[in-house]
Design a protein around this motif. Structure first.
Motif, PDB file in Angstrom:
ATOM      1  N   GLU A 147      16.203  89.288 114.112  1.00  0.00           N
ATOM      2  CA  GLU A 147      17.570  89.255 114.648  1.00  0.00           C
ATOM      3  C   GLU A 147      18.474  88.394 113.774  1.00  0.00           C
ATOM      4  O   GLU A 147      19.622  88.747 113.515  1.00  0.00           O
ATOM      5  N   ARG A 149      18.106  87.814 110.569  1.00  0.00           N
ATOM      6  CA  ARG A 149      18.358  88.573 109.321  1.00  0.00           C
ATOM      7  C   ARG A 149      19.422  89.644 109.539  1.00  0.00           C
ATOM      8  O   ARG A 149      20.305  89.836 108.704  1.00  0.00           O
ATOM      9  N   GLU A 150      19.336  90.358 110.658  1.00  0.00           N
ATOM     10  CA  GLU A 150      20.319  91.400 110.953  1.00  0.00           C
ATOM     11  C   GLU A 150      21.716  90.802 111.135  1.00  0.00           C
ATOM     12  O   GLU A 150      22.701  91.361 110.655  1.00  0.00           O
ATOM     13  N   THR A 151      21.797  89.681 111.796  1.00  0.00           N
ATOM     14  CA  THR A 151      23.086  89.019 111.998  1.00  0.00           C
ATOM     15  C   THR A 151      23.681  88.585 110.671  1.00  0.00           C
ATOM     16  O   THR A 151      24.877  88.784 110.419  1.00  0.00           O
ATOM     17  N   ALA A 153      23.051  89.856 107.716  1.00  0.00           N
ATOM     18  CA  ALA A 153      23.439  91.050 106.969  1.00  0.00           C
ATOM     19  C   ALA A 153      24.756  91.614 107.501  1.00  0.00           C
ATOM     20  O   ALA A 153      25.622  92.028 106.719  1.00  0.00           O
ATOM     21  N   THR A 154      24.921  91.607 108.807  1.00  0.00           N
ATOM     22  CA  THR A 154      26.159  92.102 109.402  1.00  0.00           C
ATOM     23  C   THR A 154      27.339  91.236 109.001  1.00  0.00           C
ATOM     24  O   THR A 154      28.416  91.741 108.662  1.00  0.00           O
ATOM     25  N   LEU A 155      27.157  89.923 109.029  1.00  0.00           N
ATOM     26  CA  LEU A 155      28.241  89.013 108.662  1.00  0.00           C
ATOM     27  C   LEU A 155      28.596  89.126 107.181  1.00  0.00           C
ATOM     28  O   LEU A 155      29.761  89.011 106.809  1.00  0.00           O
ATOM     29  N   ARG A 156      27.611  89.347 106.336  1.00  0.00           N
ATOM     30  CA  ARG A 156      27.880  89.485 104.896  1.00  0.00           C
ATOM     31  C   ARG A 156      28.668  90.750 104.578  1.00  0.00           C
ATOM     32  O   ARG A 156      29.490  90.790 103.685  1.00  0.00           O
ATOM     33  N   HIS A 157      28.379  91.812 105.313  1.00  0.00           N
ATOM     34  CA  HIS A 157      28.970  93.108 104.987  1.00  0.00           C
ATOM     35  C   HIS A 157      30.037  93.539 105.990  1.00  0.00           C
ATOM     36  O   HIS A 157      30.353  94.710 106.094  1.00  0.00           O
ATOM     37  N   ARG A 158      30.634  92.607 106.715  1.00  0.00           N
ATOM     38  CA  ARG A 158      31.583  92.971 107.766  1.00  0.00           C
ATOM     39  C   ARG A 158      32.875  93.571 107.218  1.00  0.00           C
ATOM     40  O   ARG A 158      33.504  94.370 107.857  1.00  0.00           O
ATOM     41  N   GLU A 160      33.223  95.185 104.192  1.00  0.00           N
ATOM     42  CA  GLU A 160      33.009  96.218 103.178  1.00  0.00           C
ATOM     43  C   GLU A 160      33.266  97.623 103.691  1.00  0.00           C
ATOM     44  O   GLU A 160      33.567  98.509 102.915  1.00  0.00           O
ATOM     45  N   GLY A 161      33.138  97.864 104.973  1.00  0.00           N
ATOM     46  CA  GLY A 161      33.290  99.207 105.512  1.00  0.00           C
ATOM     47  C   GLY A 161      34.746  99.632 105.677  1.00  0.00           C
ATOM     48  O   GLY A 161      35.029 100.782 105.895  1.00  0.00           O
TER      49      GLY A 161
END
Length: 162
Positions: A147, A149-151, A153-158, A160-161
């Motif tokens: 969890e 790691r997922e958080t 990753a989400t914060l790093r790529h928030r 970019e989309g």
């Protein structure tokens, strides 16, 4: 329900609850409401009030947890005293067992206490093996790590989309 004052009185004397910003609870005038009816003003106020509320809730939770930990530490002192007395009293138990062997089996005193000592080593070995088996089963908290790691990753790529 317990107030923050009860949780902090033990740590700060009777100083009361910790000072945190609060949401004003007074009625606002009709002129001020009409002047700040823009969406931006409402969002700004809501964000400020939500932030203040979250900080106050976190402070209350911290005070409550601190108080409960202090109660647990105070209670554990009595358990430690009890355990210390128990450990010292085991000396008398082992002496009794040694003299039991001496009296009942008519063994020489040195043999009786030697057997007593060997029995203590066997019991200590059994408890050591039981503890080792339990400790060997301890594993890393994989779900929590995943969890996190997922958080991250989400914060790093928030951004970019978009």
């Amino acid at each position: 329900m317990t107030s923050a004052r009860e949780y902090t009185n033990g740590a700060r004397g009777n100083a009361g609850p910790p000072q945190v910003p609060s949401i004003p609870l007074t009625e606002e005038s009709a002129a001020r409401i009409a002047g700040d009816t823009s969406i931006g003003g409402l969002v700004r106020d809501a964000t400020a009030h939500l932030s203040t509320l979250v900080r106050a809730e976190v402070e209350l939770a911290r005070a409550e947890i601190t108080s409960e930990i202090k109660k647990g530490v105070r209670g554990s002192v009595f358990f430690m005293i009890s355990l210390t007395i128990l450990l010292f009293s085991l000396f008398f138990l082992f002496m009794t067992i040694g003299y039991f062997f001496y009296d009942v089996f008519r063994w020489p005193l040195s043999v009786a206490f030697g057997v007593d000592f060997l029995l203590m080593l066997v019991v200590a070995g059994i408890f050591f093996l039981l503890g080792y088996r339990k400790v060997r089963k301890i594993q890393a908290p994989e779900r929590t790590l995943e969890e996190a790691r997922e958080t991250m990753a989400t914060l790093r790529h928030r951004g970019e989309g978009h």
